[in-house]
Design an enzyme around this catalytic site. Structure first.
Site, PDB file in Angstrom:
ATOM      1  CG  ASP A  78     -16.201 -27.542  -9.940  1.00  0.00           C
ATOM      2  OD1 ASP A  78     -16.165 -28.348  -8.980  1.00  0.00           O
ATOM      3  OD2 ASP A  78     -17.087 -27.552 -10.812  1.00  0.00           O
ATOM      4  CD  GLN A  79      -7.273 -26.251 -10.521  1.00  0.00           C
ATOM      5  OE1 GLN A  79      -7.342 -27.413 -10.155  1.00  0.00           O
ATOM      6  NE2 GLN A  79      -6.185 -25.755 -11.076  1.00  0.00           N
TER       7      GLN A  79
END
Length: 337
Positions: A164-165
């Site tokens: 995930d970012q």
């Protein structure tokens, strides 16, 4: 006639899939036609759609493709990047200049570099791949492509899995087509063990445990989210152990048996112990307090260890907690049970 020599990036690939990869601007009907009319030879033998190619195979296509320049027809070429893809690579993304050399120090932390692959430590806030909400040229994949061009690679470096970012930590990056197929197979068959560190709300009752709860993806205007325990959801298993107890928090070490989107975040939130800094599944009031009192401005989740076997050798790669996360821990009071 078009001639191509198969290199390692296209080895162990079906002939029909190779044609689609090597000539992306040609319609599928063209490939079906040349195969049906037996106008393709592999090492002098009529090629079949499902046959597997090997490094060093010589492909002769007795047909002229519109997407292949005249000067390339009838000439034996190595399989570098297809023309359309090569042109796209040579053109910098909008808003990004290849003359800017600061990106490498800011966004690309190479832990290990081998002939076949990289292990990269991704910072929080950097998207793994281009997408909506990400400015052109500012994702890990695009930085890797830039690095690959400077290294004169004939294959676009490709991540074998994602984070995930908001999550930091280790990712495997393939430098060749055959390596990418090997790494994705290893991940699919759970041959790569991925370990994370997370700071969760409260103190867990057990020192070790397993969260076994299905996950179902939902999408709305606010973005994608995983629901836990719904009928028809995908089986999802998270193993954990407490690394350190603190007053009001636990630092946990996590081993994923499955790799669903937001799995760690959704699973721990479902048992009442959401991750600190989680703006999607977390305790929003606690997040505000942690931001003010502890200086936590991101999700406290870090992929810190990868274990796998490569070419018969057990391999372990680690990345310590980023400075901003370690500083949060330093402000907490340790406790013992």
């Amino acid at each position: 006639m078009i001639t191509r020599l198969i290199d390692r990036n296209f080895a162990n690939m079906r002939l029909d899939r190779y044609l689609r990869k090597a000539f992306p601007d040609e319609p599928l009907s063209v490939f079906f036609a040349v195969l049906r009319k037996k106008k393709i030879r592999v090492n002098g033998v009529v090629g079949k759609a499902n046959q597997m190619l090997a490094e060093g195979d010589l492909i002769n296509i007795y047909e002229n493709f519109k997407s292949v320049p005249v000067e390339e027809q009838g000439v034996t070429l190595g399989n570098t990047i297809p023309q359309a893809e090569k042109a796209a690579e040579e053109k910098p993304a909008k808003g990004w200049s290849s003359k800017n050399k600061t990106w490498k120090s800011k966004a690309l932390d190479i832990i290990l570099q081998t002939e076949d692959y990289l292990v990269v430590n991704k910072p929080s806030g950097l998207a793994s791949q281009p997408g909506s909400g990400t400015r052109p040229g500012e994702s890990l994949v695009e930085y890797l492509w830039e690095w690959g061009r400077e290294e004169h690679l004939d294959f676009k470096p490709t991540i074998a899995h994602r984070l995930d970012q908001e999550t930091s930590g280790l990712l495997l990056v393939a430098l060749h087509g055959d390596t990418l197929r090997d790494l994705t197979r290893m991940i699919r068959e759970h041959e790569v063990k991925k370990f994370y560190l997370a700071l969760v709300k409260g103190n867990l009752k057990k020192e070790k445990g397993t969260i076994n709860a299905s996950l179902t993806r939902t999408d709305d205007a606010k973005g994608s989210k995983m629901k836990v325990g719904e009928d028809g959801g995908k089986a999802s298993i998270t193993h954990y152990s407490v690394k350190q107890h603190y007053e009001g928090y636990d630092l946990v070490k996590i081993n994923l048996e499955t790799g669903r989107m937001h799995q760690i975040r959704a699973h721990f939130a479902s048992i009442g112990h959401p991750l600190l800094g989680d703006t999607r599944y977390g305790d929003f009031a606690l997040n505000r307090e942690a931001k003010k009192e502890l200086g936590l401005h991101r999700l406290f989740l870090h992929s810190h260890r990868l274990e796998y076997v490569w070419e018969g050798k057990n391999t372990v790669q680690e990345a310590p907690l980023p400075k901003e996360l370690q500083e949060v821990l330093d402000k907490l009071k340790k406790i013992r049970y």
